[in-house]
Scaffold this motif. Structure first.
Motif, PDB file in Angstrom:
ATOM      1  N   LEU A  40      43.430  37.003  44.709  1.00 34.64           N
ATOM      2  CA  LEU A  40      42.185  36.574  44.423  1.00 34.64           C
ATOM      3  C   LEU A  40      41.911  36.390  42.934  1.00 34.64           C
ATOM      4  CD1 LEU A  40      40.166  38.295  47.303  1.00 34.64           C
ATOM      5  CD2 LEU A  40      40.737  35.864  47.189  1.00 34.64           C
ATOM      6  N   LEU A  41      42.453  37.411  42.274  1.00 32.75           N
ATOM      7  CA  LEU A  41      42.102  37.438  40.737  1.00 32.75           C
ATOM      8  C   LEU A  41      42.838  36.406  40.016  1.00 32.75           C
ATOM      9  CD1 LEU A  41      42.578  41.248  39.884  1.00 32.75           C
ATOM     10  CD2 LEU A  41      40.374  39.934  39.732  1.00 32.75           C
ATOM     11  N   ARG A  42      44.112  35.938  40.609  1.00 33.57           N
ATOM     12  CA  ARG A  42      44.937  34.683  39.801  1.00 33.57           C
ATOM     13  C   ARG A  42      44.191  33.513  40.456  1.00 33.57           C
ATOM     14  NH1 ARG A  42      49.305  37.943  41.683  1.00 33.57           N
ATOM     15  NH2 ARG A  42      49.438  36.776  43.654  1.00 33.57           N
ATOM     16  N   LEU A  43      43.688  33.367  41.575  1.00 34.17           N
ATOM     17  CA  LEU A  43      42.798  32.193  42.004  1.00 34.17           C
ATOM     18  C   LEU A  43      41.565  32.029  40.879  1.00 34.17           C
ATOM     19  CD1 LEU A  43      43.135  32.266  45.798  1.00 34.17           C
ATOM     20  CD2 LEU A  43      43.895  30.676  44.307  1.00 34.17           C
ATOM     21  N   GLN A  44      40.813  32.928  40.806  1.00 32.41           N
ATOM     22  CA  GLN A  44      39.572  33.055  39.836  1.00 32.41           C
ATOM     23  C   GLN A  44      39.874  32.689  38.485  1.00 32.41           C
ATOM     24  OE1 GLN A  44      36.589  33.527  41.196  1.00 32.41           O
ATOM     25  NE2 GLN A  44      35.775  32.791  39.013  1.00 32.41           N
ATOM     26  N   SER A  45      41.154  33.471  38.073  1.00 33.60           N
ATOM     27  CA  SER A  45      41.618  32.896  36.682  1.00 33.60           C
ATOM     28  C   SER A  45      41.821  31.627  36.327  1.00 33.60           C
ATOM     29  CB  SER A  45      42.599  33.634  36.099  1.00 33.60           C
ATOM     30  OG  SER A  45      43.906  33.318  36.704  1.00 33.60           O
ATOM     31  N   ARG A  46      42.159  31.044  37.469  1.00 36.45           N
ATOM     32  CA  ARG A  46      42.624  29.555  37.376  1.00 36.45           C
ATOM     33  C   ARG A  46      41.295  28.448  37.196  1.00 36.45           C
ATOM     34  NH1 ARG A  46      46.811  29.612  42.145  1.00 36.45           N
ATOM     35  NH2 ARG A  46      48.700  30.721  40.778  1.00 36.45           N
ATOM     36  N   ARG A  47      40.188  29.142  37.464  1.00 38.61           N
ATOM     37  CA  ARG A  47      38.904  28.478  37.492  1.00 38.61           C
ATOM     38  C   ARG A  47      38.032  28.671  36.373  1.00 38.61           C
ATOM     39  NH1 ARG A  47      37.493  26.710  42.781  1.00 38.61           N
ATOM     40  NH2 ARG A  47      35.274  26.603  42.159  1.00 38.61           N
ATOM     41  N   ASP A 107      37.453  28.563  31.993  1.00 36.89           N
ATOM     42  CA  ASP A 107      37.561  27.718  30.985  1.00 36.89           C
ATOM     43  C   ASP A 107      38.020  28.601  29.815  1.00 36.89           C
ATOM     44  OD1 ASP A 107      37.334  25.435  32.374  1.00 36.89           O
ATOM     45  OD2 ASP A 107      35.384  25.332  32.062  1.00 36.89           O
ATOM     46  N   ASP A 108      37.734  29.823  29.852  1.00 39.00           N
ATOM     47  CA  ASP A 108      37.499  30.778  28.582  1.00 39.00           C
ATOM     48  C   ASP A 108      39.434  31.206  28.806  1.00 39.00           C
ATOM     49  OD1 ASP A 108      37.800  32.497  26.586  1.00 39.00           O
ATOM     50  OD2 ASP A 108      36.004  33.725  27.121  1.00 39.00           O
ATOM     51  N   PRO A 109      40.079  30.842  27.712  1.00 41.51           N
ATOM     52  CA  PRO A 109      41.566  31.507  27.733  1.00 41.51           C
ATOM     53  C   PRO A 109      41.501  32.947  27.749  1.00 41.51           C
ATOM     54  CG  PRO A 109      41.098  29.884  26.118  1.00 41.51           C
ATOM     55  CD  PRO A 109      39.911  29.991  26.548  1.00 41.51           C
ATOM     56  N   ALA A 110      40.569  33.846  26.902  1.00 42.46           N
ATOM     57  CA  ALA A 110      40.736  35.177  26.950  1.00 42.46           C
ATOM     58  C   ALA A 110      40.259  35.691  28.581  1.00 42.46           C
ATOM     59  CB  ALA A 110      39.685  35.670  26.034  1.00 42.46           C
ATOM     60  N   ALA A 111      39.175  35.260  28.860  1.00 38.74           N
ATOM     61  CA  ALA A 111      39.072  35.836  30.406  1.00 38.74           C
ATOM     62  C   ALA A 111      40.073  35.450  31.425  1.00 38.74           C
ATOM     63  CB  ALA A 111      37.444  34.841  30.761  1.00 38.74           C
ATOM     64  N   ARG A 112      40.785  34.314  31.205  1.00 40.34           N
ATOM     65  CA  ARG A 112      41.684  33.803  32.391  1.00 40.34           C
ATOM     66  C   ARG A 112      43.015  34.946  31.970  1.00 40.34           C
ATOM     67  NH1 ARG A 112      41.593  28.909  31.127  1.00 40.34           N
ATOM     68  NH2 ARG A 112      43.209  28.738  29.435  1.00 40.34           N
ATOM     69  N   ASP A 113      43.351  35.079  30.836  1.00 42.47           N
ATOM     70  CA  ASP A 113      44.419  36.264  30.698  1.00 42.47           C
ATOM     71  C   ASP A 113      44.062  37.529  30.911  1.00 42.47           C
ATOM     72  OD1 ASP A 113      45.760  33.991  29.477  1.00 42.47           O
ATOM     73  OD2 ASP A 113      45.253  34.722  27.496  1.00 42.47           O
ATOM     74  N   ALA A 114      42.942  38.050  30.913  1.00 42.78           N
ATOM     75  CA  ALA A 114      42.354  39.405  31.341  1.00 42.78           C
ATOM     76  C   ALA A 114      42.450  39.647  32.948  1.00 42.78           C
ATOM     77  CB  ALA A 114      40.986  39.635  30.911  1.00 42.78           C
ATOM     78  N   LEU A 115      42.040  38.403  33.468  1.00 39.80           N
ATOM     79  CA  LEU A 115      42.205  38.572  34.959  1.00 39.80           C
ATOM     80  C   LEU A 115      43.699  38.293  35.444  1.00 39.80           C
ATOM     81  CD1 LEU A 115      39.267  36.149  36.427  1.00 39.80           C
ATOM     82  CD2 LEU A 115      39.446  38.665  36.493  1.00 39.80           C
ATOM     83  N   ALA A 116      44.361  37.769  34.778  1.00 39.40           N
ATOM     84  CA  ALA A 116      45.747  37.574  35.176  1.00 39.40           C
ATOM     85  C   ALA A 116      46.361  39.069  34.960  1.00 39.40           C
ATOM     86  CB  ALA A 116      46.609  36.471  34.394  1.00 39.40           C
ATOM     87  N   GLU A 117      46.165  39.628  33.621  1.00 38.30           N
ATOM     88  CA  GLU A 117      46.597  41.052  33.459  1.00 38.30           C
ATOM     89  C   GLU A 117      46.387  41.825  34.565  1.00 38.30           C
ATOM     90  OE1 GLU A 117      48.955  42.134  30.712  1.00 38.30           O
ATOM     91  OE2 GLU A 117      49.138  39.882  31.004  1.00 38.30           O
ATOM     92  N   ALA A 118      44.968  41.664  35.022  1.00 40.82           N
ATOM     93  CA  ALA A 118      44.588  42.899  36.002  1.00 40.82           C
ATOM     94  C   ALA A 118      45.280  42.569  37.348  1.00 40.82           C
ATOM     95  CB  ALA A 118      43.066  42.610  36.086  1.00 40.82           C
ATOM     96  N   GLY A 119      45.450  41.350  37.544  1.00 40.35           N
ATOM     97  CA  GLY A 119      46.324  41.129  38.882  1.00 40.35           C
ATOM     98  C   GLY A 119      47.780  41.337  38.884  1.00 40.35           C
ATOM     99  N   ARG A 120      48.350  41.435  37.507  1.00 42.48           N
ATOM    100  CA  ARG A 120      49.786  41.892  37.488  1.00 42.48           C
ATOM    101  C   ARG A 120      49.697  43.465  37.544  1.00 42.48           C
ATOM    102  NH1 ARG A 120      52.134  44.251  33.530  1.00 42.48           N
ATOM    103  NH2 ARG A 120      50.312  43.830  31.754  1.00 42.48           N
TER     104      ARG A 120
END
Length: 505
Positions: free
Chosen positions: A310-317, A319-332
């Protein structure tokens, strides 16, 4: 105290004779309990420089104490040489192959029994009865002693132990104190000890026990449609030296049969029986609890993987690169914890084979790292098995350090030098004891051959990143230390030490 294998190595017995004595000693606790006496096994030492083998000295190879009465020998006696009188009786019994009970002893009664295999005497067994502390003779004592004398006679005939017999029934194998039944050659109960009578009462038999047919008592309580092991009829009638377990409505009972032989003819049987209902109930509870714990770990793993997805799906939606990377890191990070629970869900132990987890972390971390080059990984040494809580902490630490090494060490590709080796991250683990009390530490080194640490005024690694803060917090929780150093000719070496929690703690 020397083992039986060590004492038997002093004799000149053949491997088949040695195996016979091993099986005798493996079964003679039952004989000691029935005879209310200590048992000792004596072997002659074969010396090359002695022409007459009957002059060879003897040595005590094994000793058993009864659990049904007082012990005669309270100290370790294995390896002792015999006294002069005992040496004479040992030699006589060994030569003649006949049992002897010497007269004139005041404090102990000794019975010398030849241990015979295929018509040859290979050792001598002595029964030591403490006359000063004997049990009062009642019905149980008289019947036990009669059965023990039948077994001693079988040992002297070479009929006990029985070759090829498989008498164990796993956890819950019956012993003399659990219940003794003596059967006639026709399978009728000739004697039953009080514990055996109680077990048959719990089985549902309320009539007279003596004279009853044991096989009828037991088979009448089988649940209709239940599967009965093929060994049960032979054990219940005492025709085979086997062990088995029966299950009725609300009761589990283990049985072991020893046919009583005389001159090669079966004259009856000894049966040991034990009510193991409580043992089996606890085993079923443990299996149920283990299965429940495994299912919990499986569901936790699935939930963590679902949240990570779910975090990876949310990160893809975003636009903010910093927020996208933060969610991807949390998912990892959630996926890393899920790896530990996935391993726990595949076994019954609350300990994790962490080498398997570390290998999966290395592979997964390299796959998701955003770098322009392909980085190889290698695991050296071993982490061993870790408690679940320790495993989760170490997995998070390892994932963060490897991810940091891959992303920052090779973010611009391999160093700009000629003949640079393949980009690589090596994890080396070593486990060692620390102090007393079974405490252990794990020393881990994460080495990469990337661009290395910053130089100049900012040579110290940045410690404000979330990943670094997570690593230092987890290492602090494990009472460990961590350090960063430069590798030669380039790259970074991270060393950390963590102190494992004890199982009791």
């Amino acid at each position: 105290m020397p083992s039986l294998r060590e004492t038997l190595s002093r004799s000149a017995l053949s491997p088949a004779d040695v195996d016979w004595l091993h099986r005798l000693v493996g079964d003679w606790q039952m004989v000691a309990d029935l005879s209310f006496a200590d048992l000792t096994l004596w072997l002659p030492v074969q010396l090359d420089d002695v022409e007459d083998p009957h002059l060879s000295p003897w040595f005590l190879a094994a000793h058993a104490r009864p659990t049904t009465g007082p012990n005669f020998y309270h100290d370790d006696v294995i390896g002792r040489p015999p006294e002069d009188d005992r040496h004479r009786w040992l030699t006589q019994v060994f030569e003649t192959g006949r049992s002897v009970t010497p007269d004139g002893l005041t404090q102990v009664r000794e019975q010398y029994v030849p241990v015979v295999r295929r018509g040859r005497t290979i050792a001598v067994l002595i029964r030591h009865t403490d006359l000063q502390n004997m049990r009062q003779q009642g019905g149980l004592e008289v019947n036990y002693l009669q059965i023990s004398q039948q077994l001693f006679a079988m040992i002297a005939e070479g009929a006990f132990p029985t070759e090829g017999s498989a008498t164990g029934v796993g956890r819950g194998t019956p012993r003399v104190g659990d219940g003794v039944v003596r059967l006639t050659a026709d399978g009728l109960i000739d004697y039953a000890s009080p514990n055996a009578v109680s077990a048959l009462r719990r089985l549902g038999h309320t009539d007279q026990v003596n004279g009853a047919d044991l096989s009828e008592i037991v088979t009448a309580r089988f649940v209709e449609g239940s599967t009965v092991d093929e060994t049960v009829p032979l054990v219940l009638t005492g025709r085979a030296p086997w062990g088995t377990e029966i299950e009725t409505d609300g009761m589990n009972m283990t049985l072991r049969a020893v046919p009583l032989m005389r001159g090669g003819v079966r004259v009856g049987a000894l049966l040991l029986l034990r009510d193991v209902s409580e043992i089996r109930r606890r085993e079923r509870e443990l299996l149920s609890k283990d299965a429940t714990i495994r299912e919990i770990h499986h569901r936790v793993k699935n939930n963590l993987q679902t949240v990570a997805a779910l975090l990876r799906l949310q990160s893809r939606r975003l636009d903010d690169p910093a927020a996208r990377d933060a969610l991807a890191e949390a998912g990892r990070r959630l996926s890393t914890v899920a790896l530990v629970h996935d391993t726990l869900s595949q076994g019954f132990s609350e300990r994790v084979d962490f080498d398997e987890v570390a290998t999966r972390i290395l592979r997964a971390t390299v796959e998701v790292a955003s770098t322009r080059t392909v980085v190889g990984t290698e695991l050296r040494g071993t982490f061993g098995r870790l408690l679940a809580e320790d495993a989760t902490h170490v997995a998070m630490i390892l994932a963060e350090l490897v991810h940091n090494a891959v992303e920052h060490g090779f973010e611009e590709g391999p160093p700009g030098e000629q003949d640079v080796p393949t980009p690589r991250v090596v994890v080396e683990a070593r486990r060692r004891p620390e102090g007393e009390g079974g405490k252990e530490v794990v020393e881990v080194t994460v080495t990469d051959n990337g661009i290395g640490l910053p130089t100049g005024p900012s040579a110290t690694p940045e410690r404000t990143g979330l990943g670094t803060q997570i690593v230092e917090a987890l290492i602090g929780d494990l009472r460990g230390e961590i350090s960063w150093d430069a590798a030669k000719p380039h790259g970074t070496v991270v060393r950390f030490v963590v102190r494992l929690r004890s199982a009791a703690g």
